[in-house]
Design an enzyme around this catalytic site. Structure first.
Site, PDB file in Angstrom:
ATOM      1  N   GLY A 123       0.823  -1.195   0.000  1.00  0.00           N
ATOM      2  CA  GLY A 123       0.000   0.000   0.000  1.00  0.00           C
ATOM      3  C   GLY A 123       0.856   1.244   0.000  1.00  0.00           C
ATOM      4  O   GLY A 123       1.895   1.293   0.654  1.00  0.00           O
ATOM      5  N   LEU A 169      -1.742   7.113   2.428  1.00  0.00           N
ATOM      6  CA  LEU A 169      -1.124   7.897   3.497  1.00  0.00           C
ATOM      7  C   LEU A 169      -0.359   6.990   4.439  1.00  0.00           C
ATOM      8  O   LEU A 169       0.782   7.267   4.810  1.00  0.00           O
ATOM      9  CB  LEU A 169      -2.184   8.679   4.257  1.00  0.00           C
ATOM     10  CG  LEU A 169      -2.723   9.886   3.512  1.00  0.00           C
ATOM     11  CD1 LEU A 169      -3.773  10.593   4.344  1.00  0.00           C
ATOM     12  CD2 LEU A 169      -1.598  10.839   3.151  1.00  0.00           C
ATOM     13  N   ALA A 170      -0.973   5.874   4.829  1.00  0.00           N
ATOM     14  CA  ALA A 170      -0.324   4.984   5.780  1.00  0.00           C
ATOM     15  C   ALA A 170       0.904   4.321   5.146  1.00  0.00           C
ATOM     16  O   ALA A 170       2.001   4.368   5.707  1.00  0.00           O
ATOM     17  CB  ALA A 170      -1.304   3.926   6.262  1.00  0.00           C
ATOM     18  N   HIS A 189     -21.750   8.104   4.986  1.00  0.00           N
ATOM     19  CA  HIS A 189     -21.591   9.555   4.966  1.00  0.00           C
ATOM     20  C   HIS A 189     -22.875  10.215   4.482  1.00  0.00           C
ATOM     21  O   HIS A 189     -23.421   9.837   3.463  1.00  0.00           O
ATOM     22  CB  HIS A 189     -20.420   9.928   4.057  1.00  0.00           C
ATOM     23  CG  HIS A 189     -19.928  11.313   4.256  1.00  0.00           C
ATOM     24  ND1 HIS A 189     -20.682  12.412   3.921  1.00  0.00           N
ATOM     25  CD2 HIS A 189     -18.764  11.795   4.775  1.00  0.00           C
ATOM     26  CE1 HIS A 189     -19.989  13.510   4.217  1.00  0.00           C
ATOM     27  NE2 HIS A 189     -18.836  13.164   4.735  1.00  0.00           N
ATOM     28  N   ARG A 198     -22.131  12.207  11.639  1.00  0.00           N
ATOM     29  CA  ARG A 198     -22.470  11.546  10.383  1.00  0.00           C
ATOM     30  C   ARG A 198     -23.519  10.456  10.549  1.00  0.00           C
ATOM     31  O   ARG A 198     -24.518  10.423   9.821  1.00  0.00           O
ATOM     32  CB  ARG A 198     -21.216  10.930   9.793  1.00  0.00           C
ATOM     33  CG  ARG A 198     -20.237  11.972   9.334  1.00  0.00           C
ATOM     34  CD  ARG A 198     -18.959  11.358   8.857  1.00  0.00           C
ATOM     35  NE  ARG A 198     -18.110  12.412   8.319  1.00  0.00           N
ATOM     36  CZ  ARG A 198     -16.869  12.207   7.885  1.00  0.00           C
ATOM     37  NH1 ARG A 198     -16.361  10.976   7.937  1.00  0.00           N
ATOM     38  NH2 ARG A 198     -16.164  13.186   7.408  1.00  0.00           N
ATOM     39  N   HIS A 212     -18.809   5.073   3.092  1.00  0.00           N
ATOM     40  CA  HIS A 212     -17.722   6.011   2.970  1.00  0.00           C
ATOM     41  C   HIS A 212     -16.428   5.533   3.621  1.00  0.00           C
ATOM     42  O   HIS A 212     -15.337   5.753   3.117  1.00  0.00           O
ATOM     43  CB  HIS A 212     -18.164   7.312   3.626  1.00  0.00           C
ATOM     44  CG  HIS A 212     -17.113   8.339   3.697  1.00  0.00           C
ATOM     45  ND1 HIS A 212     -16.507   8.819   2.569  1.00  0.00           N
ATOM     46  CD2 HIS A 212     -16.544   8.982   4.743  1.00  0.00           C
ATOM     47  CE1 HIS A 212     -15.615   9.720   2.923  1.00  0.00           C
ATOM     48  NE2 HIS A 212     -15.602   9.822   4.228  1.00  0.00           N
ATOM     49  N   GLU A 227      -6.505   2.712   7.379  1.00  0.00           N
ATOM     50  CA  GLU A 227      -7.892   2.249   7.402  1.00  0.00           C
ATOM     51  C   GLU A 227      -7.962   0.728   7.459  1.00  0.00           C
ATOM     52  O   GLU A 227      -8.967   0.143   7.859  1.00  0.00           O
ATOM     53  CB  GLU A 227      -8.638   2.770   6.167  1.00  0.00           C
ATOM     54  CG  GLU A 227     -10.143   2.567   6.244  1.00  0.00           C
ATOM     55  CD  GLU A 227     -10.898   3.249   5.112  1.00  0.00           C
ATOM     56  OE1 GLU A 227     -10.320   4.114   4.433  1.00  0.00           O
ATOM     57  OE2 GLU A 227     -12.082   2.909   4.915  1.00  0.00           O
ATOM     58  N   LEU A 269      -7.204  10.724   8.063  1.00  0.00           N
ATOM     59  CA  LEU A 269      -5.915  11.174   7.525  1.00  0.00           C
ATOM     60  C   LEU A 269      -4.917  11.233   8.665  1.00  0.00           C
ATOM     61  O   LEU A 269      -3.773  10.798   8.556  1.00  0.00           O
ATOM     62  CB  LEU A 269      -6.074  12.545   6.873  1.00  0.00           C
ATOM     63  CG  LEU A 269      -7.059  12.611   5.708  1.00  0.00           C
ATOM     64  CD1 LEU A 269      -7.119  14.020   5.128  1.00  0.00           C
ATOM     65  CD2 LEU A 269      -6.678  11.622   4.617  1.00  0.00           C
TER      66      LEU A 269
END
Ligand code: FAD
Ligand code: HEM
Ligand code: HEM
Ligand code: SF4
Ligand code: F3S
Ligand code: FES
Lengths: 641, 235, 247
Positions: free
Chosen positions: A40, A43-44, A266, A330, A401, A425, A441
């Site tokens: 992956g 971001l992670a 969402h 949400r 979402h 995630e 994030l």
């Protein structure tokens, strides 16, 4: 399966500091002798791979897109939270910690959440240093906004493209390491299985999406940063390629899967327009700051929105939740919309939409201010729907979402398989049953930049082998075994020779999941799903048609593999939803609600994380429980009335 | 020096060289045009001007060589850049790529440049070397006030030359092509050298076209004026 | 509506490839261009034919994966729009649509409409970053940045790396993509120390990948889905001249 969360002792404020001191270190000279596999480049993944490269490890990084820069993190719009308290409005690490635990409806692990809040500030500093162009004020200092109904302004943002800018920052750090040779990037390469030797993760098998080849990669540790599984619903705000394959394979190799049924719906997405719809588009939550949500008071009212007089409109969020109004979290906002539409008040061609109206704010602030705030979102909406939101109210409907559930990890982000880590995630860690806006994030980058690089070192110092003889190589029989299984599976997929396309199966699975395991769930529906999904899986394996061949580039085959894994995973989700006989966060069991239809949590019996163990094909998975204790945030019922 | 050499090897460096040499060439074209426009006043003027140029002696040669070097550098860069660009897309589109904003001038720079080069060669053979001389007026001599010896009658050479319709037409067409080249070039160089920005973009574009128009009017006026007998009297 | 598609088909890198005519039936205006292709593929599969391979992922106009030359325009007729955000209501019933891959020597075709844009990654690897290790950073507000500069940096940073600029440049030049990155980082104080080195290395890498030179056609700017302004190229040229002549 033993669940040791490895929470360090000591006061919560000092846990991470103490633990960092207590962890074993790898001698700098030895770092390059370790090969770490990072699956992956979101971001992670990108942040972890880059940081590990900087530390001197040998890193192999994988993604299925044609470039690491395209990971789905790129789509995040709203922003990233941090406890900087720059606006001086009373924010603090403690408050961010408190809000996240409460927002998660008390189904997250306190120690992890506190660490997340603690690290949040370092993330902002690092990203600024990387050149992430966060929004600034005229004074030249960073701007903050309130987001997702938070009572303080702690959200940092870069226009409507925060995820893109953060990912580009991480991608550039990654590119730097690739140039230095510490990281080897493998694009258009999909993980197919994880290889374990003596119970430790020692490598992976991948499929080259251009040549179709299966390849073996050995490593001293494996990090899964493969994102969320929202696409199990077919229609979601996730990218088309987002998949659960890596997590499912890890699960089958012995990693516990936690809270699979915790999915976030969402509230502000563009409604489905036709059965050809391939994905759903999110409209940033910030819209709810100035937009008013309403439906007609009259059932099945077919008048145009502008023809419906004020007193015939039902601003149901303001009616039900006077104090939070349109800014309720949400899960609450989404369920309220569903409730109205199910009751027959929905609008639009399908009746599955509600209005998000800016008329008042345009009157109050003027069109220019509204344009300045939401211009790009309004344009996007106009592009997709061909309506002008400045003139007529937007139509919105909830959409899948984010997935709070994921691979179970301990305090060190290690799964129940030693040497197998899960970040971002892909793990279940910090958001409990409901994620607050702008916190994913933060978590992805906290895991990748600041947590995993330490904890993986701790693992390697104890279980990694520095010398060649101790190393597991791709010659090990475990690799051959895994590869042969995969080759057999590919052949099987290619040779079913049925009539139905992969897409059609995915759509049908999605329909089942949305109907039975979506915004509201009940025993009956879930039991039904547990019969329908295996049946659909049967049909998949007997009537699927995959065109083309197993060699060379064949996107249909790629999809087939992913959908096959979704078909197994969907069942696990429903099973989890069935056993959790309470309503919490994104998980709403119709059996467990108050008279006014609010979610009823059951801390007596369900203050735990459900961790599922794979027991073999066709065997029911076993449920284990990690009990959650709340010493610092008192358990209370969330009320937004 | 090696720094310069390394710079012009890069795609942007080559463009820069083209821009800088382009400016020099533009300067020459402009100055040359102004000098030549004296053809519209009495013969002595332009003859004296020509004589002045000749009298520079070594200075003239320095200018000539400098000009030649600049010209060659410009062409070299042009060819290098154009080749790189052609090789950058070995397989072209089946459906012809739409041009959304680019201009005809921009798309034909190489061609217009080559035509200009051919013209210059012809032109030098015509007026400077006199190898091509339909009118047979090359090398006529005349006198000008303040000079005791005879000087070449450039006035007569030009007038006679342009009385010849084909020659005049050639000049007109060639100068139109040059103007086209410059209408893009003059603006383009400002972007290449980094002076163009969002604010001045429109002005820069106008500047290019304006420069082209001036060169077109100035240089075409001479052959046309002669051809239609407005100067030099009827043939 | 019904459409007559002319699509580039190429089974692999070594196949010469050809344009094929395919009829797309019952297409609705609400479909995105890629959903139209999904529909066509579904039909092809049901007919036992090979579906059309094309790149896509987010379908929100942000990841930069989708490409396609549509009737001679990168990302199709709507300006400031990626192919995945283009909707069929922009076409009329009976239209003929020519669909081709982005063409560039640096973007070799993988299959049908899929191209390999890894050359972009290699250009970024050559210097499209700020060298800072995790953990080195000072406080985010230690160094104020003029709002105008931050905004200009953001304008350039919006590039999604789709390659439409290259595809639409008559010279197959990647200037806009490279200039966007050089401008993004060069606008910020953090980007200053490496500014010259970055310009030199990225331009060298860009040339080495076989992209063409720029002759200021501004076609790239016209098709860029993120409307990256071409004056970033002027800025990059300045940086390069300064770097390679003065340092
Ligand atoms: C539309 C949208 C808006 C959002 N907005 C916000 C927001 O405003 N604020 C916020 O905090 N969060 C937001 N989120 C959530 C957040 O963006 C994600 O949770 C987060 O970016 C996930 O990052 P990640 O690195 O874990 O996974 P991803 O970014 O999804 O990366 C997954 C990576 O794994 C790779 N991969 C996946 N499977 C495989 C495989 N089998 N083999 C090889 N590689 C694989 C992919 O190639 C990719 O590189 C948003 C999410 C969406 C969908
Ligand atoms: C009097 C003669 C000439 C003048 C005044 C002139 C002027 C210019 C100028 C100002 C430019 C713009 C440079 C830039 O864009 O940065 C230019 C570009 C160019 N010139 Fe010339 N030129 C002349 C002759 C030639 C010749 C003889 C050739 C070719 C053989 C040529 C080929 C080109 C090409 C191909 C360009 C395009 C550069 C680009 O924008 O990429 N030119 N010229
Ligand atoms: C109608 C327009 C022009 C006229 C009337 C004209 C006239 C002349 C004359 C009379 C000479 C000879 C001067 C002498 O020998 O003393 C000359 C030389 C020359 N002209 Fe032109 N010219 C024109 C256009 C151009 C253009 C457009 C160019 C270049 C693009 C050009 C380039 C030259 C050059 C290079 C020389 C040689 C200078 C030298 O070295 O002696 N001319 N021109
Ligand atoms: S500059 Fe524009 S067209 Fe070029 S890659 Fe970036 S976004 Fe795409
Ligand atoms: S179109 Fe090409 S020529 Fe330059 S301005 Fe854009 S790169
Ligand atoms: S698919 Fe992501 S930009 Fe088009």
């Amino acid at each position: 399966m033993k669940l040791d969360s490895k929470i360090p002792d000591g006061p919560i404020q000092e846990k991470w500091t103490n633990h960092r001191f207590n962890m074993k270190l790898v001698n700098p000279a030895n770092k390059r002798k370790f090969r770490i596999i990072v699956v992956g480049s979101g971001l992670a993944g990108a942040s972890a791979a880059a940081t590990l490269g900087e530390l001197g490890y040998n890193v192999d990084c994988f993604c299925f897109q044609d470039s690491p820069r395209r990971a789905h993190s790129i789509a995040a719009q709203g922003g990233i939270n941090a406890a900087k308290n720059y606006p001086n409005d009373g924010d603090s690490v403690w408050r961010l910690f408190y809000d996240t635990v409460k927002g998660g409806d008390y189904r997250a692990r306190e120690a992890n959440v506190y660490r997340l809040a603690e690290i949040s500030n370092n993330i902002i500093d690092h990203c600024v240093a990387q050149g992430v162009p966060f929004a600034r004020e005229y004074g030249g200092l960073l701007d903050n906004r309130s987001f997702g109904g938070a009572q303080v302004s702690r959200t940092f943002y870069a226009r409507g493209q925060t995820g893109q800018q953060l990912l580009i920052g991480a991608y550039q750090a990654l590119a730097r390491q690739i140039a230095k040779g510490t990281v080897t990037m493998h694009t258009r390469t999909e993980l197919q299985d994880i290889v374990t030797v003596d119970g430790h993760a020692r490598g992976i098998i991948t499929r080259n999406l251009v040549t179709g080849e299966l390849n073996r990669h050995a490593g001293d540790a494996v990090m899964l940063c493969t994102g969320g599984y929202g696409n199990v619903f077919y229609l979601s705000t996730n990218a088309m390629g987002s998949n659960v394959t890596a997590a499912v394979k890890a699960w089958k190799r012995g990693a516990g899967f936690a809270n699979p049924c915790f999915t976030q719906i969402h509230p502000t997405c563009i409604p489905v327009s036709s059965e050809h719809q391939s994905k759903l588009t999110l409209m940033s939550e910030s819209l709810r700051n100035d937009g008013r949500v309403w439906v007609p008071k009259k059932k099945g009212d077919t008048r145009k929105p502008l023809d419906i007089p004020e007193d015939e409109r039902d601003y149901y969020l303001e009616r039900r939740y006077p104090s939070f109004g349109n800014l309720v979290p949400r899960d609450v906002a989404s369920r309220a919309a569903k409730e109205r539409c199910d009751a027959g008040y929905g609008v639009g061609r399908t009746g599955l939409a509600v209005y998000l109206d800016f008329a008042d704010s345009i009157k109050r602030l003027g069109e220019d201010t509204v344009r300045a705030r939401y211009g790009n979102l309004f344009d996007m909406y106009a592009k997709i729907t061909a309506d002008n939101p400045y003139k007529v109210p937007m139509m919105i409907y909830p959409a899948v979402h984010y997935t709070m559930g994921g691979l179970w990890v301990d305090y060190e982000l290690q799964t129940t398989v030693p040497g197998l880590f899960a970040l971002g995630e892909c793990n279940f860690s910090d958001h409990g049953a409901n994620r607050l806006g702008a916190s994913a994030l933060m978590q992805g980058l906290a895991d990748g930049y600041f947590v995993a690089p330490y904890t993986v070192g701790n693992y390697l110092a104890q279980h990694g082998s520095m010398n060649a003889e101790g190393k597991v190589t791709t010659e090990h029989p475990a690799f051959a075994e895994a590869e042969n299984e995969l080759r057999a599976r590919v052949d099987r997929l290619m040779n079913i020779g049925g009539k139905q396309s992969v897409e059609s199966f995915h759509k049908r699975l999605g329909k089942i999941m949305w109907d039975e395991c979506g915004m509201a769930r009940n025993k009956e529906g879930l039991t039904r799903a547990l019969e329908r999904i295996p049946a659909l899986r049967e049909e998949f394996w007997s009537d699927l048609r995959v065109p083309g061949s197993a060699t060379g580039c064949n996107p249909e085959l790629d999809k087939a593999g992913r959908v096959a894994d979704f078909l197994e995973f969907g069942e696990l989700m429903c099973r989890d939803a069935l056993t959790r006989e309470e309503s919490c966060g994104g998980h709403f069991r119709e059996e467990s609600q108050s008279e006014e239809g609010e979610a009823k949590r059951d801390d007596e019996n369900f203050a735990f994380a459900s961790v599922w163990e794979h027991k073999g094909e066709g065997v029911e998975p076993a449920l284990h429980k990690e009990d959650l204790t709340f010493e610092h945030v008192a358990l209370t019922t969330r009320s937004y009335k | 020096m090696s720094r310069l050499a390394r710079t012009v090897q890069t795609s942007i460096g080559a463009k820069g060289l083209m821009a800088v040499t382009g400016i020099a060439l533009m300067g020459f074209v402009l100055a040359h045009m102004i000098g030549n426009l004296q053809i519209f006043s009495e013969p002595e003027k332009i003859n004296a001007y020509a004589h002045f140029l000749q009298s520079l002696g070594p200075g003239l040669w320095i200018m000539r060589i400098g000009l030649l070097v600049i010209f060659v550098a410009h062409v070299w860069a042009a060819v290098k850049v154009s080749r790189a660009s052609r090789e950058a897309r070995p397989i072209d589109y089946a459906f012809k790529k739409k041009d959304l904003v680019t201009s005809y001038a921009a798309r034909t720079m190489l061609m217009s440049g080559v035509i200009v080069a051919l013209f210059v060669a012809y032109h030098v053979m015509h007026f400077t070397l006199g190898w091509i001389d339909f009118a047979g007026s090359y090398g006529q001599m005349t006198t000008i006030p303040g000079v005791d010896h005879e000087v070449p009658d450039v006035y007569a050479m030009v007038i006679d030359g342009f009385r010849h319709p084909l020659t005049a037409i050639t000049y007109v067409l060639a100068n139109l092509v040059l103007a086209l080249h410059l209408s893009h070039g003059a603006a383009s160089l400002l972007q290449t050298l980094g002076f163009r920005n969002r604010e001045n973009a429109a002005t820069v574009k106008k500047f290019g076209i304006g420069f082209g128009v001036i060169v077109a009017i100035g240089n075409c006026s001479m052959p046309l004026a002669v051809l239609f007998g407005m100067i030099g009297g009827a043939s | 509506m019904q459409l007559s598609l002319h699509v580039w088909r190429q089974s692999g890198p070594n196949d010469p490839g050809r344009m094929d005519q395919i009829t797309a039936t019952d297409i609705s205006g609400d479909m995105s261009f890629l959903e139209m292709l999904d529909k066509v593929n579904e039909d092809l599969i049901n007919e036992g034919k090979d579906p059309i391979a094309f790149d896509h992922d987010c379908r929100e106009g942000i990841c930069g994966t989708c490409s396609l030359m549509i009737n001679g325009v990168a990302h199709g007729p709507d300006s400031g729009t990626t192919t995945c955000q283009l909707h069929m209501r922009s076409f009329r019933d009976g239209d003929a649509i020519y669909i081709e891959p982005f063409r560039s020597r640096a973007f070799p075709v993988i299959r049908d409409l899929m191209v390999d844009r890894s050359s972009f990654d290699r250009v970024i690897e050559s210097g499209g970053y700020i060298s800072v290790n995790t953990g080195n950073a000072q406080d985010g507000n230690a160094l104020p940045i003029k709002k105008a500069d931050a905004d200009a940096a953001m304008d350039a940073a919006a590039c999604i790396g789709c390659g439409a600029c290259v595809a639409s440049c008559p010279n197959g030049s990647a200037m806009l993509f490279v200039a966007a990155k050089i401008t993004h980082l060069g606008q910020l104080p953090q980007g200053q120390p490496e500014r010259s080195l970055r310009a030199k290395n990225m331009v060298a890498a860009m040339d080495a990948e076989g992209f063409g030179a720029c002759s200021n056609h501004y076609e790239c700017e016209a098709v860029c889905p993120k409307e990256i302004p071409a004056d970033t190229i002027a800025r990059m040229n300045r940086d390069l001249f300064k770097a390679s002549l003065c340092e």
